[in-house]
Design an enzyme around this catalytic site. Structure first.
Site, mmCIF file in Angstrom:
data_model
loop_
_atom_site.group_PDB
_atom_site.id
_atom_site.type_symbol
_atom_site.label_atom_id
_atom_site.label_comp_id
_atom_site.label_asym_id
_atom_site.label_seq_id
_atom_site.Cartn_x
_atom_site.Cartn_y
_atom_site.Cartn_z
ATOM 1 N N LEU A 194 0.405 26.292 -19.295
ATOM 2 C CA LEU A 194 0.310 26.138 -20.568
ATOM 3 C C LEU A 194 1.276 26.860 -21.331
ATOM 4 O O LEU A 194 1.977 27.867 -20.274
ATOM 5 C CB LEU A 194 -0.876 27.709 -21.150
ATOM 6 C CG LEU A 194 -2.283 26.556 -21.249
ATOM 7 C CD1 LEU A 194 -3.549 27.851 -21.393
ATOM 8 C CD2 LEU A 194 -2.146 25.247 -21.578
ATOM 9 N N ASP A 195 1.776 26.741 -22.067
ATOM 10 C CA ASP A 195 2.525 27.422 -23.238
ATOM 11 C C ASP A 195 4.173 27.903 -22.429
ATOM 12 O O ASP A 195 4.862 28.316 -22.206
ATOM 13 C CB ASP A 195 2.499 28.751 -23.767
ATOM 14 C CG ASP A 195 1.856 29.377 -24.199
ATOM 15 O OD1 ASP A 195 0.647 28.010 -25.339
ATOM 16 O OD2 ASP A 195 0.504 29.877 -23.668
ATOM 17 N N ARG A 196 4.835 26.038 -21.573
ATOM 18 C CA ARG A 196 5.719 26.400 -20.602
ATOM 19 C C ARG A 196 5.637 27.312 -19.474
ATOM 20 O O ARG A 196 6.966 27.431 -19.407
ATOM 21 C CB ARG A 196 7.093 26.090 -21.906
ATOM 22 C CG ARG A 196 6.858 24.359 -22.372
ATOM 23 C CD ARG A 196 6.617 23.443 -21.322
ATOM 24 N NE ARG A 196 6.640 22.158 -22.473
ATOM 25 C CZ ARG A 196 5.825 21.722 -22.258
ATOM 26 N NH1 ARG A 196 4.144 22.584 -22.723
ATOM 27 N NH2 ARG A 196 5.936 20.592 -23.397
ATOM 28 N N MET A 197 4.675 27.945 -19.533
ATOM 29 C CA MET A 197 4.582 29.422 -18.436
ATOM 30 C C MET A 197 4.520 28.729 -17.306
ATOM 31 O O MET A 197 3.772 29.755 -16.041
ATOM 32 C CB MET A 197 4.446 30.752 -18.507
ATOM 33 C CG MET A 197 4.908 31.044 -20.162
ATOM 34 S SD MET A 197 6.579 31.625 -20.306
ATOM 35 C CE MET A 197 6.507 33.577 -18.909
#
Length: 217
Positions: A194-197
């Site tokens: 998620l969230d490009r993490m």
């Protein structure tokens, strides 16, 4: 460009990625074992072509090119695919024997990247694989001067028909066709989050073993 000719918007293609965390403690001690585990999971997930990989090469002059081919074997020595040695990729590899592979397993939010040197496999190995292919694929290997300009589809079909008539049962193994092995110097395992993490863990060859490093997403 008027309104009727505008390309479709990419806004609707935005998506989020969420997968199980990929931690250093989850990894096998070597990248081939880790690849085997992930490849098995890709097969079990029902991906249509889990062995499809993008092969990127570069000419001596620095001109890159990429294409999708099928992985035909792998072991501790590397990853094997087959092609015409006179094709664009074959010419690139003759000039600059290095390549990058990418396995894009989108539906399970994973990808594997491989970088390394490239060597031709033995003639006996190539011949054994060629003999295992369907007859039509064997004739096709002879009929296609891969990457060369063809005047028409009819020209290609006529060449195929002539060669099938010449060898109605079993053609010889072409001397211009065979396998390459990509010997990995590094391999990266990417797990979407998620969230490009995203989780990115890389194996890098060091001496006789492998160093595992986490990369920023």
């Amino acid at each position: 460009m008027d309104a009727t000719s505008r390309p479709p918007s990419l806004a609707g293609l935005r998506r989020t990625y969420e997968g199980l965390p990929l931690m250093e403690t989850d990894l096998a001690s070597d990248p081939i074992s880790q690849f085997a585990a992930w490849f098995g999971e890709a097969v079990d997930a029902g991906l249509p072509e889990p062995n499809a990989m993008i092969v990127a090469t570069c000419s001596a002059g620095g001109r890159p090119t990429a294409r999708t081919v099928l992985l035909k074997g792998y072991d501790e020595n590397g990853f094997v695919f087959y092609t015409n040695y006179e094709s664009r990729k074959g010419r690139d590899l003759a000039e600059n024997p290095r390549a990058s592979l990418l396995f894009p397993w989108h539906s399970i939010r994973r990808q594997v990247r491989v970088e390394g040197s490239v060597v031709r496999i033995s003639r006996d190995e190539s011949a054994a694989y060629f003999r295992s292919r369907p007859y039509g694929s064997q004739i096709g290997a002879w009929a296609s001067r891969q990457s060369a300009v063809v005047g028409s589809r009819e020209e290609l079909d006529e060449r195929y028909a002539r060669l099938a008539a010449r060898w109605p049962e079993e053609p010889p193994v072409p001397d211009f066709w065979g396998g390459y092995r990509v010997v990995p110097a590094e391999m990266e395992f990417w797990q979407g989050q998620l969230d490009r993490m995203h989780d990115r863990l890389r194996y890098r060859r060091s001496g006789g073993g492998w160093v595992i490093e986490r990369l920023a997403p």
